[in-house]
Motif scaffolding. Structure first.
Motif, PDB file in Angstrom:
ATOM      1  N   VAL A  62       0.857  -1.182   0.000  1.00  0.00           N
ATOM      2  CA  VAL A  62       0.000   0.000   0.000  1.00  0.00           C
ATOM      3  C   VAL A  62       0.896   1.236   0.000  1.00  0.00           C
ATOM      4  O   VAL A  62       2.110   1.160   0.243  1.00  0.00           O
ATOM      5  CB  VAL A  62      -0.943   0.022   1.219  1.00  0.00           C
ATOM      6  CG1 VAL A  62      -1.858  -1.187   1.220  1.00  0.00           C
ATOM      7  CG2 VAL A  62      -0.145   0.089   2.526  1.00  0.00           C
ATOM      8  N   SER A  63       0.265   2.363  -0.242  1.00  0.00           N
ATOM      9  CA  SER A  63       0.983   3.635  -0.235  1.00  0.00           C
ATOM     10  C   SER A  63       0.546   4.484   0.950  1.00  0.00           C
ATOM     11  O   SER A  63      -0.630   4.466   1.345  1.00  0.00           O
ATOM     12  CB  SER A  63       0.742   4.407  -1.532  1.00  0.00           C
ATOM     13  OG  SER A  63       1.241   3.695  -2.645  1.00  0.00           O
ATOM     14  N   VAL A  64       1.471   5.231   1.496  1.00  0.00           N
ATOM     15  CA  VAL A  64       1.187   6.154   2.586  1.00  0.00           C
ATOM     16  C   VAL A  64       0.418   7.347   2.032  1.00  0.00           C
ATOM     17  O   VAL A  64       0.722   7.847   0.938  1.00  0.00           O
ATOM     18  CB  VAL A  64       2.501   6.606   3.243  1.00  0.00           C
ATOM     19  CG1 VAL A  64       2.253   7.683   4.279  1.00  0.00           C
ATOM     20  CG2 VAL A  64       3.217   5.418   3.872  1.00  0.00           C
ATOM     21  N   ASP A  65      -0.620   7.836   2.754  1.00  0.00           N
ATOM     22  CA  ASP A  65      -1.426   8.939   2.233  1.00  0.00           C
ATOM     23  C   ASP A  65      -0.742  10.281   2.474  1.00  0.00           C
ATOM     24  O   ASP A  65       0.390  10.347   2.975  1.00  0.00           O
ATOM     25  CB  ASP A  65      -2.837   8.909   2.834  1.00  0.00           C
ATOM     26  CG  ASP A  65      -2.875   9.218   4.329  1.00  0.00           C
ATOM     27  OD1 ASP A  65      -1.855   9.689   4.883  1.00  0.00           O
ATOM     28  OD2 ASP A  65      -3.937   8.994   4.958  1.00  0.00           O
ATOM     29  N   GLU A  66      -1.455  11.358   2.131  1.00  0.00           N
ATOM     30  CA  GLU A  66      -0.856  12.685   2.206  1.00  0.00           C
ATOM     31  C   GLU A  66      -0.544  13.108   3.634  1.00  0.00           C
ATOM     32  O   GLU A  66       0.231  14.045   3.866  1.00  0.00           O
ATOM     33  CB  GLU A  66      -1.792  13.720   1.556  1.00  0.00           C
ATOM     34  CG  GLU A  66      -3.122  13.919   2.251  1.00  0.00           C
ATOM     35  CD  GLU A  66      -4.198  12.943   1.774  1.00  0.00           C
ATOM     36  OE1 GLU A  66      -5.385  13.175   2.067  1.00  0.00           O
ATOM     37  OE2 GLU A  66      -3.826  11.934   1.116  1.00  0.00           O
ATOM     38  N   ASN A  67      -1.130  12.418   4.632  1.00  0.00           N
ATOM     39  CA  ASN A  67      -0.839  12.730   6.031  1.00  0.00           C
ATOM     40  C   ASN A  67       0.231  11.807   6.621  1.00  0.00           C
ATOM     41  O   ASN A  67       0.450  11.795   7.834  1.00  0.00           O
ATOM     42  CB  ASN A  67      -2.115  12.618   6.866  1.00  0.00           C
ATOM     43  CG  ASN A  67      -3.175  13.609   6.420  1.00  0.00           C
ATOM     44  OD1 ASN A  67      -2.904  14.803   6.328  1.00  0.00           O
ATOM     45  ND2 ASN A  67      -4.373  13.108   6.141  1.00  0.00           N
ATOM     46  N   GLY A  68       0.854  11.019   5.751  1.00  0.00           N
ATOM     47  CA  GLY A  68       1.886  10.096   6.222  1.00  0.00           C
ATOM     48  C   GLY A  68       1.333   8.847   6.878  1.00  0.00           C
ATOM     49  O   GLY A  68       2.082   8.098   7.505  1.00  0.00           O
ATOM     50  N   TYR A  69       0.030   8.594   6.743  1.00  0.00           N
ATOM     51  CA  TYR A  69      -0.644   7.506   7.460  1.00  0.00           C
ATOM     52  C   TYR A  69      -0.912   6.328   6.527  1.00  0.00           C
ATOM     53  O   TYR A  69      -1.203   6.500   5.345  1.00  0.00           O
ATOM     54  CB  TYR A  69      -1.959   8.028   8.043  1.00  0.00           C
ATOM     55  CG  TYR A  69      -2.805   6.995   8.751  1.00  0.00           C
ATOM     56  CD1 TYR A  69      -2.476   6.553  10.022  1.00  0.00           C
ATOM     57  CD2 TYR A  69      -3.939   6.463   8.139  1.00  0.00           C
ATOM     58  CE1 TYR A  69      -3.248   5.615  10.678  1.00  0.00           C
ATOM     59  CE2 TYR A  69      -4.732   5.526   8.790  1.00  0.00           C
ATOM     60  CZ  TYR A  69      -4.378   5.109  10.064  1.00  0.00           C
ATOM     61  OH  TYR A  69      -5.155   4.179  10.712  1.00  0.00           O
ATOM     62  N   PHE A  70      -0.828   5.135   7.069  1.00  0.00           N
ATOM     63  CA  PHE A  70      -1.231   3.927   6.335  1.00  0.00           C
ATOM     64  C   PHE A  70      -1.927   2.976   7.302  1.00  0.00           C
ATOM     65  O   PHE A  70      -1.709   3.020   8.521  1.00  0.00           O
ATOM     66  CB  PHE A  70      -0.018   3.226   5.697  1.00  0.00           C
ATOM     67  CG  PHE A  70       0.857   2.500   6.677  1.00  0.00           C
ATOM     68  CD1 PHE A  70       0.653   1.155   6.968  1.00  0.00           C
ATOM     69  CD2 PHE A  70       1.896   3.165   7.337  1.00  0.00           C
ATOM     70  CE1 PHE A  70       1.457   0.486   7.879  1.00  0.00           C
ATOM     71  CE2 PHE A  70       2.705   2.502   8.248  1.00  0.00           C
ATOM     72  CZ  PHE A  70       2.477   1.151   8.525  1.00  0.00           C
ATOM     73  N   ILE A  71      -2.774   2.121   6.750  1.00  0.00           N
ATOM     74  CA  ILE A  71      -3.438   1.083   7.531  1.00  0.00           C
ATOM     75  C   ILE A  71      -3.723  -0.091   6.613  1.00  0.00           C
ATOM     76  O   ILE A  71      -4.140   0.093   5.466  1.00  0.00           O
ATOM     77  CB  ILE A  71      -4.742   1.609   8.190  1.00  0.00           C
ATOM     78  CG1 ILE A  71      -5.391   0.498   9.044  1.00  0.00           C
ATOM     79  CG2 ILE A  71      -5.708   2.149   7.163  1.00  0.00           C
ATOM     80  CD1 ILE A  71      -6.537   0.991   9.912  1.00  0.00           C
ATOM     81  N   VAL A  72      -3.462  -1.287   7.096  1.00  0.00           N
ATOM     82  CA  VAL A  72      -3.774  -2.523   6.375  1.00  0.00           C
ATOM     83  C   VAL A  72      -4.619  -3.378   7.306  1.00  0.00           C
ATOM     84  O   VAL A  72      -4.160  -3.774   8.391  1.00  0.00           O
ATOM     85  CB  VAL A  72      -2.501  -3.275   5.951  1.00  0.00           C
ATOM     86  CG1 VAL A  72      -2.863  -4.583   5.243  1.00  0.00           C
ATOM     87  CG2 VAL A  72      -1.652  -2.402   5.038  1.00  0.00           C
ATOM     88  N   SER A  73      -5.855  -3.626   6.911  1.00  0.00           N
ATOM     89  CA  SER A  73      -6.818  -4.336   7.755  1.00  0.00           C
ATOM     90  C   SER A  73      -6.967  -5.788   7.297  1.00  0.00           C
ATOM     91  O   SER A  73      -6.406  -6.215   6.292  1.00  0.00           O
ATOM     92  CB  SER A  73      -8.176  -3.633   7.710  1.00  0.00           C
ATOM     93  OG  SER A  73      -8.073  -2.307   8.150  1.00  0.00           O
ATOM     94  N   ASN A  74      -7.779  -6.515   8.058  1.00  0.00           N
ATOM     95  CA  ASN A  74      -8.136  -7.911   7.759  1.00  0.00           C
ATOM     96  C   ASN A  74      -6.905  -8.805   7.623  1.00  0.00           C
ATOM     97  O   ASN A  74      -6.790  -9.598   6.686  1.00  0.00           O
ATOM     98  CB  ASN A  74      -9.006  -7.982   6.501  1.00  0.00           C
ATOM     99  CG  ASN A  74     -10.454  -7.668   6.800  1.00  0.00           C
ATOM    100  OD1 ASN A  74     -10.779  -6.534   7.128  1.00  0.00           O
ATOM    101  ND2 ASN A  74     -11.324  -8.657   6.711  1.00  0.00           N
ATOM    102  N   LEU A  75      -6.010  -8.699   8.577  1.00  0.00           N
ATOM    103  CA  LEU A  75      -4.828  -9.551   8.625  1.00  0.00           C
ATOM    104  C   LEU A  75      -5.084 -10.718   9.571  1.00  0.00           C
ATOM    105  O   LEU A  75      -5.512 -10.530  10.713  1.00  0.00           O
ATOM    106  CB  LEU A  75      -3.614  -8.760   9.103  1.00  0.00           C
ATOM    107  CG  LEU A  75      -3.165  -7.590   8.215  1.00  0.00           C
ATOM    108  CD1 LEU A  75      -2.065  -6.798   8.916  1.00  0.00           C
ATOM    109  CD2 LEU A  75      -2.683  -8.097   6.871  1.00  0.00           C
ATOM    110  N   GLN A  76      -4.848 -11.934   9.095  1.00  0.00           N
ATOM    111  CA  GLN A  76      -4.946 -13.099   9.962  1.00  0.00           C
ATOM    112  C   GLN A  76      -3.933 -12.958  11.101  1.00  0.00           C
ATOM    113  O   GLN A  76      -2.838 -12.409  10.906  1.00  0.00           O
ATOM    114  CB  GLN A  76      -4.660 -14.370   9.172  1.00  0.00           C
ATOM    115  CG  GLN A  76      -5.716 -14.725   8.146  1.00  0.00           C
ATOM    116  CD  GLN A  76      -6.999 -15.196   8.785  1.00  0.00           C
ATOM    117  OE1 GLN A  76      -6.999 -16.071   9.655  1.00  0.00           O
ATOM    118  NE2 GLN A  76      -8.116 -14.618   8.374  1.00  0.00           N
ATOM    119  N   PRO A  77      -4.255 -13.422  12.310  1.00  0.00           N
ATOM    120  CA  PRO A  77      -3.302 -13.284  13.420  1.00  0.00           C
ATOM    121  C   PRO A  77      -2.006 -14.036  13.135  1.00  0.00           C
ATOM    122  O   PRO A  77      -2.001 -15.086  12.501  1.00  0.00           O
ATOM    123  CB  PRO A  77      -4.059 -13.890  14.608  1.00  0.00           C
ATOM    124  CG  PRO A  77      -5.119 -14.738  14.007  1.00  0.00           C
ATOM    125  CD  PRO A  77      -5.491 -14.093  12.727  1.00  0.00           C
TER     126      PRO A  77
END
Length: 905
Positions: A62-77
């Motif tokens: 994924v790419s970091v947004d304009e606020n420097g933030y990223f999130i990747v959801s739905n990750l198996q434990p």
């Protein structure tokens, strides 16, 4: 951004108007902010996340947004390697562990290229604070599973959670004061709670070899979770990845390593002091737990598989001494050896696929029947006679078939939208006992109250018994679920929002036939007239006695579809304050096992079970090391089938009374079910007396009239309160978490939970003294209207739980430990859906708490509410371990560990 909110609005409306299933969370997420050495954000940086270790295969960029933030959801434990790169900077690499329903922070500070070597940090075993989290849960990760002493199945480790108490007489596991029948058990998002009792099926108490993580939720959990006023237990299975893994071995549990059984009280007479404490026979045998597992890539980076076979084999042998009498001074007259084998099959397969970076799928199949070959007699059988022979017991047993299929598809059309769809079906046929070795035929008993020896040709003597004929032909239940939800993550609007909405459907079906309703149990009383048995019939002159035909069992089928809609938002303001809002609404159907023409379902509509969830968390010091949090919510129970099976037409219990007449024959075999009934149809409520019937029966009593009958007469059949309210619990929690040092966490919380209302069968009397049983809310509605008309007390259910909990958690390279102390108070008059007051009765909604108006009061008319039987005021728990790295290479290691659980009070 405006287009984003338009899309969200449409999605919310679409999901709110659609239908879906009671699924549960199975994934976590990784989020963070990327900055440079000056603290300025680095927009456009590339973040690559890839699974490692035993974690199911996954790779996404994924790419970091304009606020420097990223999130990747739905990750198996499991463990993931996070790599962050941007032009002109050295790459940043960090390994972290993702757990269910938690956000793992990965905040990277990039340094200019060539300034330093690549940063590579392994924090996969770290203890961290999720500053946005407002719930109480315990995540038992793969590392903890492998490190701690335990049994063979995940139920043996649930007790490490500070607020979980193993309670043998309380439905299994008590969570924050709630009984075991108030929990929900889930495997990979598919609910596997027993449909009738609300407990964990033994089939689904999976061995650890199948699992990646187990999570216990107890307080403040999100709106997507429903049906539990206790805890939600999430078990997540393992998957394959790009590395081949294998596990082959076996473990044993010899009986010599097990403790001796407790003594039992043997009463050998009815006089004062005619009892003794006797030692029961110890069961011998060796339990065997083999395992074979292999996992790896089918198509590297795209398709992974895992297959595991881990049966649980329990071999039992018991040497029984038979005595000439049960009184002291007895002598052994015979010795027999009985044996049985119980085998729980656990075969599991899982496929994970990632055709594209934005599309992920998995499917699982679990085959887990239990087979019982032979059975053992009770510990007192030698005192009471020879009983059944070894061959009779060897022919007994049963088979409890069970399997489940489950699948999920996750699609990320953009970095900020996650669409998730899951469906599953489980099957269970509960005929482990009463299935093999019992012949379905009419049972005869010549009563010791009569005198068959004085009637020539009777064919029996007093006490003659042809043996048990209770047979469970089938008890099939299926559960079909479907979930659909949409998440919108990292939405900027007055702060950062992570929004999730969804629909859930949970369809249950049960078809059962057990007992002896079609064969009957005939008891003959030679020499005793029919009116002496309680039948209001004048005896026929010249009769030889009388008898009764009893038919008892559970027969019928029913199904119900329960639905829910939820929406929740985690709103982070100025990176320090997080507000968690959620609302869940449900439509629940409580089915009838009776004829649809004469009985009716209970239906709770969409507005009957509103469940708000509110939470707030504040990063007190602004560095992610101190969190204050609180939560408030309403939680509703979902009906189990125990009440509708028993009270809504599933249970069958009738008695027909007849006379033994010379013209009909004198032998007990002349009184068959066909002769007694004569083909006469059963009438609702029974008929007494029967005049001119085709059979021998002259009086029939019906002891199981459906309470939900459309023509119910409240004082003869009982009734359902037309204004019945759904059972509800409310709760609030306040707490604090503080990181004391590197991977060292101190946490404390105070929780209050209270039953606002429950549903039970309640016994009441009107002003004429007539008794009625009402399916209603104790202390509310129709129950109080009738009670107050007779100047009787109207008891309200009370269960208040208050707890203060303190916990420390430490992780280091070679050691770890966790310790907790909980002070709690469980007060009231109602222990819950499982009744510890009735020696462990698991009959949700039909226990004995409110069967009579005086129950719950002293002789002076004062409520006798007090500390409940499972009140455990002081509980201390601790576990830890140390790993010796002998060669210093991290390969040859020896670990020692311990576990302590001490409830006091």
């Amino acid at each position: 951004m405006l287009n984003k909110f338009r899309f969200i609005s449409v999605a919310l409306l679409t999901l709110a108007l659609s239908a879906f299933a009671f699924g549960q969370g199975t994934t976590g997420e990784i989020e963070g902010t990327v900055t440079d050495s000056t603290g300025a954000v680095v927009p456009g940086a590339t973040v690559r996340i890839q699974s490692t270790g035993s974690t199911a295969g996954f790779s996404r960029t994924v790419s970091v947004d304009e606020n420097g933030y990223f999130i990747v959801s739905n990750l198996q434990p499991g463990a993931y390697r996070v790599t962050i790169e941007s032009s002109g900077f050295d790459s940043f690499t960090k390994t972290v562990t993702v757990v269910v329903d938690r956000a793992v922070p990965v905040n990277a500070s990039l340094v200019p290229a060539g300034t330093t070597a690549e940063v590579d940090v392994d924090t996969s075993g770290a203890v961290t604070i999720d500053t946005s989290d407002t719930k109480i849960d315990t995540n038992i990760t793969k590392d903890i599973i492998e490190a701690l002493p335990k049994g063979t199945t995940f139920g043996s480790l649930l007790k490490i959670a500070p607020n979980v108490r193993p309670e043998a007489l309380g439905g299994g596991f008590q969570v924050d004061g709630a009984s075991g029948s108030e929990n929900v058990f889930v495997i990979d998002g598919q609910e596997v709670t027993n449909f009738r009792t609300g407990t964990l099926n033994s089939n689904n108490n999976l061995p650890f070899e199948l699992l990646q993580e187990v999570q216990i939720k107890s307080t403040g959990f999100e709106a997507e979770y429903g049906g539990a006023t206790g805890g939600v237990v999430n078990a997540i299975t393992q998957g394959g990845n790009n590395d081949w893994h294998g596990n082959f071995g076996a473990s044993f549990r010899p009986s010599q390593f097990q403790g001796d059984p407790n003594v039992f009280l043997n009463r050998y007479g009815v006089g004062a002091g005619e009892f003794e404490y006797s030692d029961p026979v110890k069961t011998e045998g060796t339990d065997f737990f083999p395992v074979a597992s292999i996992s790896g890539p089918i198509v590297k980076d795209r398709l992974w598989g895992l297959v595991t076979y881990a049966p649980q084999i329990f071999e039992n042998e018991r040497n029984v001494l038979f005595f000439d009498t049960d009184a002291p001074g007895r002598t052994v007259i015979d010795t027999e050896t009985y044996s049985s084998t119980q085998r729980t099959e656990q075969a599991f397969g899982r496929l994970d696929a990632q055709p594209t970076s934005n599309l992920r799928m998995f499917g699982t199949f679990l085959w887990n029947p239990i087979v019982l070959d032979g059975s053992l007699p009770g510990s007192t059988v030698g005192y009471t006679g020879t009983g059944l022979s070894v061959s009779d017991y060897a022919a007994r047993g049963g088979r409890q078939n069970s399997n489940a299929v489950n699948g999920q598809v996750t699609y990320n059309p953009t970095n900020w939208v996650v669409l998730n769809f899951r469906a599953g079906r489980s099957f269970l046929n509960e005929k482990l006992s009463g299935a093999y070795g019992v012949t379905p035929q009419t049972r005869y008993l010549c009563s010791i109250s009569g005198d068959p020896d004085s009637v020539p040709g009777s064919g029996c003597s007093a006490g003659f018994n042809t043996g048990d004929n209770t047979v469970r032909l089938f008890d099939v239940s299926t559960r079909t679920t479907f979930d659909a939800d949409a998440s919108f993550v990292g939405i900027n609007a007055g702060g950062r929002h992570n929004i999730k909405v969804g629909y859930q459907m949970n369809r249950l079906f049960n078809d059962v036939e057990s007992g002896y309703t079609s064969t009957g149990y005939v008891v003959l009383y030679y020499g005793i007239p029919i009116n002496a048995l309680g039948a209001p019939v004048t005896p026929t002159p010249g009769n030889l006695g009388s008898g009764l035909l009893q038919r008892f069992g559970t027969v019928g089928s029913a199904s119900s579809t329960n639905q829910a809609i939820f929406a929740q938002d985690s709103w982070q303001i100025m990176n320090r304050l997080t507000l968690n809002f959620g609302l869940r609404v449900e439509r629940e159907v409580v089915p009838s096992f009776g004829a649809p023409q004469t009985t009716q379902n209970i239906v709770f509509g969409w507005g009957d079970k509103p469940a708000p969830r509110l939470g707030v968390a504040y990063d007190l010091t602004g560095d992610g090391k101190t969190k204050l949090f609180g939560s408030y919510g309403w939680f509703y129970d979902r009906f189990k089938y125990e009440l509708p099976r028993g009270s809504f037409g599933g249970d069958f219990y009738r008695r027909d009374y007849f006379e033994i007449l010379p013209a009909r024959g004198v032998a007990y075999t002349d009184y068959t079910l066909a002769n007694i009934l004569g083909g006469r149809a059963d009438e609702v409520g029974g008929t007494c007396p029967i005049v001119g019937g085709p059979g021998y029966s002259v009086c029939q009593f019906d002891f199981r009239i459906a309470t939900n009958s459309t023509t119910a007469d409240i004082f003869s059949t009982g009734a359902v309160d037309p204004d019945l309210k759904a059972a509800r619990q409310s709760e609030y929690t306040i707490g604090v978490e503080r990181e004391l040092g590197n991977n060292f966490l101190l946490a404390a919380r105070y929780t209050h939970k209270q039953i606002d209302r429950t549903v039970e069968d309640v016994g009441v009397f009107n002003d004429q003294g007539s008794e009625a049983y009402i399916i209603g809310n104790p202390g509310l509605g129709l129950v109080c209207e009738i009670s107050q008309s007779a100047n009787q007390p109207c008891t309200k259910a009370q269960r208040d739980y208050d707890a203060v909990e303190i916990r420390v958690d430490k992780r280091a390279t070679n050691y770890f430990f966790n310790a907790s102390y909980t002070w709690s108070r469980l007060f009231g008059n109602y222990s819950g859906l499982a009744s510890s007051d009735e020696f462990g009765r698991n009959s949700p909604n039909v226990n004995r708490f409110f069967d009579l108006p005086p129950l719950g009061y002293t002789a002076n008319g004062v409520p006798d509410n007090g500390k409940l039987a499972t009140d455990r005021p002081h509980v201390f728990k601790a576990y830890g371990g140390y790993s010796f790295d002998w060669a210093g290479d991290g390969v040859n290691r020896t670990s020692v560990f311990g576990l302590h659980d001490d409830p006091v009070g």
